[in-house]
Motif scaffolding. Structure first.
Motif: not given
Length: 231
Positions: A13-19
């Motif tokens: 699974p992948m987490l989005p990263v700010t910016g």
């Protein structure tokens, strides 16, 4: 030749990263138990001030923030627990407190779901908690913010609203074990690796969800995390 497999192996699974366009792949999820004294007290427990202790969730317990999910199966008492989550992009093996933060990429907000009735049954029979803690959608996680953007961990507020009512709120400074202390201690038992997450415990105010419940939480300086439960 590429290795043949009997079926398509699941992807991390992948987490989005700010910016950033790049995402954070989840390797393992470690969770710290009873890291806020007030929460330990509300559950009828005491804090272990000799050392932190842990349980695990599978990476595939991940649920993206903003999702609507069904009520977890086989439970009549599913609780929410709002948490500050540490995301690692470096290795740490038996590190000291002074160097523990070198492995940290950033932080995100998380909600730990717990099948409290199944956890209580396991405790009573002195069995592992896995069935109460590690299940589908049991780790709702928000967008990761790099450590440099968040700054030093201090008195930032962690809070959670249940159906628009504030039920959890505390400063991060209420944590019994700090993030560097947790990483240093945990790294004595595991070689921590890029992709590992550490959920650092929950403040007082945990409670049950039901069909139609909506949860929204935040740590000051991070993106919110939220989830709703289908009716």
């Amino acid at each position: 030749m590429p290795t043949k497999t009997l079926f398509e192996p699941p992807q991390n699974p992948m987490l989005p990263v700010t910016g950033q366009d790049a995402q954070f792949p989840i390797r393992r999820i470690f969770c710290v138990g009873r890291n806020y004294a007030a929460h330990a007290a509300e559950m009828g427990n005491e804090v272990d001030r000799e050392a932190p202790w842990y349980f695990n969730k599978s990476a595939h317990a991940y649920c993206a923030s903003g999702t609507q999910i069904p009520m977890p199966p086989e439970t009549e008492n599913c609780h929410f627990e709002m948490e500050f989550v540490v995301a690692l992009d470096g290795e740490a093996a038996n590190v000291n407190v002074e160097h523990a933060m070198d492995a940290v990429f950033g932080y995100c907000c998380g909600i730990d779901l717990t099948r409290r009735d199944l956890q209580a049954q396991a405790k009573e029979k002195r069995r592992p908690w896995d069935i109460g803690k590690d299940f589908e959608n049991a780790a709702i996680l928000g967008r990761v913010s790099p450590r440099s953007e968040f700054g030093e961990i201090g008195d930032q507020t962690i809070w959670l609203d249940h159906n628009g009512v504030r039920v959890q709120e505390a400063p991060l400074s209420d944590m019994v074990w700090s993030v560097p202390e947790i990483i240093a201690h945990l790294s004595r038992f595991y070689r921590l690796m890029p992709g590992d997450l550490i959920m650092t415990g929950t403040p007082a105010g945990v409670g049950p969800v039901g069909p139609g419940s909506h949860l929204k939480g935040q740590v000051e300086g991070l993106s919110e995390v939220e989830v709703s439960f289908s009716g």
